[in-house]
Design an enzyme around this catalytic site. Structure first.
Site, PDB file in Angstrom:
ATOM      1  N   ASP A  77      27.767  22.936   2.461  1.00 25.22           N
ATOM      2  CA  ASP A  77      27.293  23.258   3.700  1.00 25.22           C
ATOM      3  C   ASP A  77      25.892  23.203   3.743  1.00 25.22           C
ATOM      4  O   ASP A  77      25.159  23.023   2.805  1.00 25.22           O
ATOM      5  CB  ASP A  77      27.757  24.760   3.975  1.00 25.22           C
ATOM      6  CG  ASP A  77      29.156  24.842   4.281  1.00 25.22           C
ATOM      7  OD1 ASP A  77      29.949  24.098   4.676  1.00 25.22           O
ATOM      8  OD2 ASP A  77      29.662  25.956   3.938  1.00 25.22           O
ATOM      9  N   ARG A 121      29.577  15.340   6.992  1.00 22.67           N
ATOM     10  CA  ARG A 121      30.015  16.159   8.182  1.00 22.67           C
ATOM     11  C   ARG A 121      28.793  16.395   8.986  1.00 22.67           C
ATOM     12  O   ARG A 121      27.911  16.961   8.473  1.00 22.67           O
ATOM     13  CB  ARG A 121      30.434  17.605   7.357  1.00 22.67           C
ATOM     14  CG  ARG A 121      30.928  18.702   8.312  1.00 22.67           C
ATOM     15  CD  ARG A 121      31.405  19.797   7.768  1.00 22.67           C
ATOM     16  NE  ARG A 121      32.523  19.744   6.775  1.00 22.67           N
ATOM     17  CZ  ARG A 121      32.720  20.811   5.784  1.00 22.67           C
ATOM     18  NH1 ARG A 121      31.844  21.774   5.593  1.00 22.67           N
ATOM     19  NH2 ARG A 121      33.808  20.533   5.182  1.00 22.67           N
TER      20      ARG A 121
HETATM   21  P1  FDA Z   1      29.217  23.803  21.078  1.00 25.53           P
HETATM   22  O1  FDA Z   1      28.556  24.926  20.700  1.00 25.53           O
HETATM   23  O2  FDA Z   1      28.708  23.093  22.321  1.00 25.53           O
HETATM   24  O3  FDA Z   1      30.925  24.256  21.580  1.00 25.53           O
HETATM   25  C1  FDA Z   1      31.561  23.522  22.348  1.00 25.53           C
HETATM   26  C2  FDA Z   1      32.924  24.324  22.597  1.00 25.53           C
HETATM   27  O4  FDA Z   1      33.492  24.653  21.654  1.00 25.53           O
HETATM   28  C3  FDA Z   1      32.523  25.446  23.453  1.00 25.53           C
HETATM   29  O5  FDA Z   1      32.512  25.319  24.961  1.00 25.53           O
HETATM   30  C4  FDA Z   1      33.633  26.109  23.040  1.00 25.53           C
HETATM   31  O6  FDA Z   1      34.966  25.933  23.848  1.00 25.53           O
HETATM   32  C5  FDA Z   1      34.029  26.053  21.814  1.00 25.53           C
HETATM   33  N1  FDA Z   1      33.268  26.930  20.645  1.00 25.53           N
HETATM   34  C6  FDA Z   1      32.229  26.544  19.957  1.00 25.53           C
HETATM   35  N2  FDA Z   1      31.991  27.540  19.168  1.00 25.53           N
HETATM   36  C7  FDA Z   1      32.647  28.415  19.595  1.00 25.53           C
HETATM   37  C8  FDA Z   1      32.695  29.954  18.964  1.00 25.53           C
HETATM   38  N3  FDA Z   1      31.971  30.404  18.048  1.00 25.53           N
HETATM   39  N4  FDA Z   1      33.518  30.908  19.511  1.00 25.53           N
HETATM   40  C9  FDA Z   1      34.644  30.276  20.639  1.00 25.53           C
HETATM   41  N5  FDA Z   1      34.534  28.784  20.941  1.00 25.53           N
HETATM   42  C10 FDA Z   1      33.528  28.005  20.441  1.00 25.53           C
HETATM   43  N6  FDA Z   1      26.740  24.630  11.060  1.00 25.53           N
HETATM   44  C11 FDA Z   1      25.594  24.637  10.368  1.00 25.53           C
HETATM   45  O7  FDA Z   1      24.630  24.942  10.590  1.00 25.53           O
HETATM   46  N7  FDA Z   1      25.910  24.391   8.608  1.00 25.53           N
HETATM   47  C12 FDA Z   1      26.893  23.903   8.293  1.00 25.53           C
HETATM   48  O8  FDA Z   1      27.197  23.650   7.167  1.00 25.53           O
HETATM   49  C13 FDA Z   1      28.361  24.199   9.310  1.00 25.53           C
HETATM   50  N8  FDA Z   1      29.332  23.538   9.035  1.00 25.53           N
HETATM   51  C14 FDA Z   1      30.294  23.505   9.917  1.00 25.53           C
HETATM   52  C15 FDA Z   1      31.665  23.076   9.548  1.00 25.53           C
HETATM   53  C16 FDA Z   1      32.679  22.768  10.592  1.00 25.53           C
HETATM   54  C17 FDA Z   1      33.877  22.219  10.099  1.00 25.53           C
HETATM   55  C18 FDA Z   1      32.232  22.927  11.750  1.00 25.53           C
HETATM   56  C19 FDA Z   1      33.396  22.431  12.977  1.00 25.53           C
HETATM   57  C20 FDA Z   1      31.196  23.575  12.165  1.00 25.53           C
HETATM   58  C21 FDA Z   1      30.087  23.706  11.361  1.00 25.53           C
HETATM   59  N9  FDA Z   1      29.003  24.182  11.600  1.00 25.53           N
HETATM   60  C22 FDA Z   1      27.917  24.410  10.745  1.00 25.53           C
HETATM   61  C23 FDA Z   1      28.759  24.907  13.073  1.00 25.53           C
HETATM   62  C24 FDA Z   1      27.971  24.107  13.774  1.00 25.53           C
HETATM   63  O9  FDA Z   1      26.820  23.839  13.624  1.00 25.53           O
HETATM   64  C25 FDA Z   1      28.275  24.486  15.534  1.00 25.53           C
HETATM   65  O10 FDA Z   1      27.415  25.961  15.580  1.00 25.53           O
HETATM   66  C26 FDA Z   1      29.421  25.084  15.955  1.00 25.53           C
HETATM   67  O11 FDA Z   1      30.623  24.007  15.563  1.00 25.53           O
HETATM   68  C27 FDA Z   1      29.537  24.978  17.345  1.00 25.53           C
HETATM   69  O12 FDA Z   1      28.956  23.862  17.856  1.00 25.53           O
HETATM   70  P2  FDA Z   1      29.859  22.709  18.625  1.00 25.53           P
HETATM   71  O13 FDA Z   1      29.753  21.177  17.953  1.00 25.53           O
HETATM   72  O14 FDA Z   1      31.323  23.185  18.587  1.00 25.53           O
HETATM   73  O15 FDA Z   1      29.490  22.837  20.235  1.00 25.53           O
END
Ligand code: FDA
Length: 311
Positions: A137, A187
């Site tokens: 991570d 990732r």
């Molecule tokens: P965005 O935040 O724009 O969300 C898009 C849509 O997804 C939202 O409109 C909603 O529908 C849904 N959604 C997103 N987050 C939600 C929540 N908390 N609750 C409910 N619905 C939600 N970060 C990091 O800094 N270091 C890391 O090592 C990792 N590792 C990691 C692994 C994996 C497998 C994932 C999927 C994510 C991470 N992250 C992470 C977290 C990442 O940086 C980010 O904060 C979240 O994935 C939210 O961003 P999105 O890309 O989903 O977009």
């Protein structure tokens, strides 16, 4: 703005106490965390795998300040690998591990990087024996250099060791270009921590555009992209970029967090894509929960209602 305030406030011991003792906190935690114990996470991983998905398991904990605790976390990961192997969930990388460098000692004064690298090597060796992989991570921006150094140090021995890159950081496009090489597992996520303006993009639009640029580099590169987002627009862009780059569905995977957009996880898997669910478990869920609350105002509103009921 709200996100920034919440992430900053989460460092306060008083707020930690309020959140961890609020009566309905367990309900909110249960949405995002697959339980307290190894048995809990094995059951959830087994169910996901039976439904045609993949899993990456994270033993919750971060910012360890005690060398014994760092060693204990590494031991837990090794035991977890044994349990995943015995349950038939690890071979072929069906369930892999996600490891936070500060949970295995990166933040220890003086020798943190060496300690974390040593523990990680032990975990990677156990993962290789079980037939699966490990992904590092990525934590806050002050840890990026050291995390990438550990990755570079261990990859010659453990070529399947992957890492997370965060599109909110200005440096990440260059990191993607450097890591988009054969055998490299990257990732890509947006980033869940706070960072100053000189190192990170300030607006969602900039972070999303950076994500699309980074994704393109990974898709056209020789590595194995792991597209970690729930964002519908970026998922559509992934689909388009993968076809333009001539990639088949086995040459990359989507990744999403446990409890977030499960119907979308199912839809992608039903369409034949590889979907890996990030499964956190354990009792040290505070930091993880706060980041999930900060990502979405609706989560926070739900949670604040539960706090209000404590009065
Ligand atoms: P965005 O935040 O724009 O969300 C898009 C849509 O997804 C939202 O409109 C909603 O529908 C849904 N959604 C997103 N987050 C939600 C929540 N908390 N609750 C409910 N619905 C939600 N970060 C990091 O800094 N270091 C890391 O090592 C990792 N590792 C990691 C692994 C994996 C497998 C994932 C999927 C994510 C991470 N992250 C992470 C977290 C990442 O940086 C980010 O904060 C979240 O994935 C939210 O961003 P999105 O890309 O989903 O977009």
């Amino acid at each position: 703005m709200l996100r920034r305030v919440l992430l900053a406030a989460s460092a306060s011991d008083r707020i930690r106490k309020i959140i961890t003792t609020a009566p309905y906190t367990r309900d909110v935690v249960a949405r995002f965390v697959a339980g307290d114990t190894t048995d809990d996470v094995l059951a959830t991983a087994g169910r996901l795998l039976a439904e045609g998905m993949l899993a990456t398991v994270d033993y919750l904990g971060e910012d360890t300040t005690d060398p014994e605790q760092a060693a204990a976390v590494a031991d837990t990961y090794v035991r977890l690998l044994d349990a995943l192997g015995e349950a038939g969930l690890a071979a072929g990388g069906l369930a892999e591990l996600s490891v936070k460098p500060t949970a295995i000692g990166l933040g220890l004064p003086g020798h943190g990087e060496k300690t974390a690298a040593g523990h990680l090597a032990r975990i990677c060796a156990a993962a290789a024996a079980a037939g699966t992989t490990v992904t590092l991570d990525m934590e806050d921006h002050t840890r990026v250099e050291a995390t990438l150094r550990i990755l570079a140090e261990l990859r010659p021995e453990f070529p399947r060791l992957g890492c997370v890159l965060q599109s909110y950081l200005r440096r990440t496009e260059a990191d993607c270009a450097a890591l988009a090489v054969p055998g490299s597992r990257v990732r890509l996520c947006k980033g869940a921590y706070q960072a100053p303006h000189d190192v990170a993009f300030g607006t969602r639009a900039e972070v999303d555009r950076s994500y699309a640029r980074c994704l393109r580099l990974l898709m056209y590169g020789g590595g194995y992209p792991m597209v970690a987002t729930h964002d519908p627009r970026l998922i559509a862009i992934t689909h388009a970029q993968a076809s333009l780059a001539g990639r088949n569905l086995a040459s990359f995977e989507y990744q999403m967090l446990y409890g977030i957009r499960p119907a979308e996880q199912r839809r992608l898997a039903d369409d034949g894509a590889q979907v890996r669910v990030y499964l956190p478990y354990g009792r040290d869920w505070y930091g993880y929960l706060v980041r999930r609350l900060a990502e979405r105002p609706a989560n926070l509103a739900f949670f604040l209602r539960s706090l209000a009921s404590t009065r």
